[in-house]
Design an enzyme around this catalytic site. Structure first.
Site, PDB file in Angstrom:
ATOM      1  N   TYR A 109       0.883  -1.355   0.078  1.00 27.86           N
ATOM      2  CA  TYR A 109       0.095  -0.045   0.047  1.00 27.86           C
ATOM      3  C   TYR A 109       0.868   1.237   0.085  1.00 27.86           C
ATOM      4  CZ  TYR A 109      -3.367   3.723   1.594  1.00 27.86           C
ATOM      5  OH  TYR A 109      -4.027   4.801   1.530  1.00 27.86           O
ATOM      6  N   ASP A 152      -2.150  -1.639  -3.854  1.00 28.98           N
ATOM      7  CA  ASP A 152      -2.629  -0.225  -4.153  1.00 28.98           C
ATOM      8  C   ASP A 152      -1.511   0.439  -4.410  1.00 28.98           C
ATOM      9  OD1 ASP A 152      -3.497   2.266  -4.534  1.00 28.98           O
ATOM     10  OD2 ASP A 152      -4.519   2.335  -2.777  1.00 28.98           O
ATOM     11  N   HIS A 255     -12.069   1.699  -4.373  1.00 34.67           N
ATOM     12  CA  HIS A 255     -11.234   0.670  -5.178  1.00 34.67           C
ATOM     13  C   HIS A 255     -12.185  -0.552  -5.305  1.00 34.67           C
ATOM     14  CE1 HIS A 255      -7.245   2.571  -4.606  1.00 34.67           C
ATOM     15  NE2 HIS A 255      -8.207   2.966  -3.557  1.00 34.67           N
TER      16      HIS A 255
END
Length: 264
Positions: A109, A152, A255
């Site tokens: 992330y 991500d 998302h």
DNA sequence: ATGGTCGCATAGCGA
């Protein structure tokens, strides 16, 4: 082997959606970002009950947090890097122990970077650039075989990864300094698996802001979530699907999940 | 140009 990744934006809040995903798509491995749960409160039992006995997680209060839930045993890196010395729960590095073919799996992330794309005036942007530089340096010194990286990454590298290349060039997530750094990171040992399956000029998005009245109609999306693989795995790559319809589920994340199927 | 919406430390921050 089906590996799914999703920035879930609160794991506890969306456990019912995870259950629905598992029922509909039956992933072997689930990788989450933005779990937003401290380790003592991690919903270990709920994931076990869904069929994932092997779980790695790293969380903190309110922000960030990553997790991997697997049907196969996993072995975490026992000395993972502390990116930017912040100890902020943005990365898991595990070996997936598969009966025929084990592989290494990274779940990232990357910092979002704030609103202003200037490292001098915006410490969050400086952190983002420093983070990607550190990961790039680290991957130049790691074995280059049988490795999958998902997560991500908060950067949409290609012109076709955003709804308007021209309009997003000065917007954090698509600035030239970011897209260049992400490309350098990828080139250490990886190829972009999503773009092997769906090459440009086809547009590909995984995120649509909560702030649009009708996300599908305005379609101002970006590809912030990624699946990278080392070249030795490309012959085993079968499909990748971006589960766009999940963006319409009740109380969903901004998302959407995506998964990759590989034959092992 | 501005504001728009989420989730968690339920207030203001981060996205």
């Amino acid at each position: 082997m089906r590996i799914m990744t999703w920035n879930i934006n609160s794991l506890r809040l969306r456990l019912p959606l995870v259950h629905k995903l598992v029922t509909n798509y039956s992933p072997d491995i689930l990788c989450f970002q933005e779990t937003k749960v401290p380790d003592p409160l991690f919903p270990h039992q709920a994931l076990q009950d869904m069929g994932y006995p092997f779980i790695a997680f790293k969380g903190m209060k309110s922000y960030n947090g990553v997790a991997i839930a697997s049907r196969f045993p996993l072995q975490p890196n026992d000395s993972p890097p502390d990116w930017c010395m912040k100890t902020d729960s943005r990365h898991l590095d595990v070996e997936i122990l598969h009966p025929t073919t084990s592989f290494r799996l990274h779940n990232f992330y990357v910092p979002a970077g704030g609103d202003i794309p200037d490292p001098e005036s915006n410490p969050k942007f400086a952190h983002k650039l420093a983070f990607v530089k550190e990961t790039t340096e680290w991957f130049t010194q790691t074995p280059s075989k049988a490795t999958i990286l998902v997560g991500d990454l908060n950067i949409a590298p290609l012109p076709e990864d955003v709804w308007s290349h021209k309009q997003l060039l000065p917007i954090v997530s698509h600035t030239p300094v970011e897209t260049e750094l992400l490309t350098q990171w990828q080139k250490t040992i990886f190829v972009d698996a999503m773009r092997l399956i769906t090459p440009p000029p086809e547009k590909l998005f995984t995120w649509w802001s909560y702030r649009n009245r009708d996300w599908r109609k305005s379609n101002r999306g970006r590809r912030l979530d990624h699946i990278w693989i080392t070249p030795d795995l490309t012959t085993k790559l079968k499909t990748i699907e971006v589960l766009k319809d999940v963006r319409d589920w009740e109380k969903t994340s901004d998302h959407v999940p995506l998964f990759m199927d590989i034959t092992l």
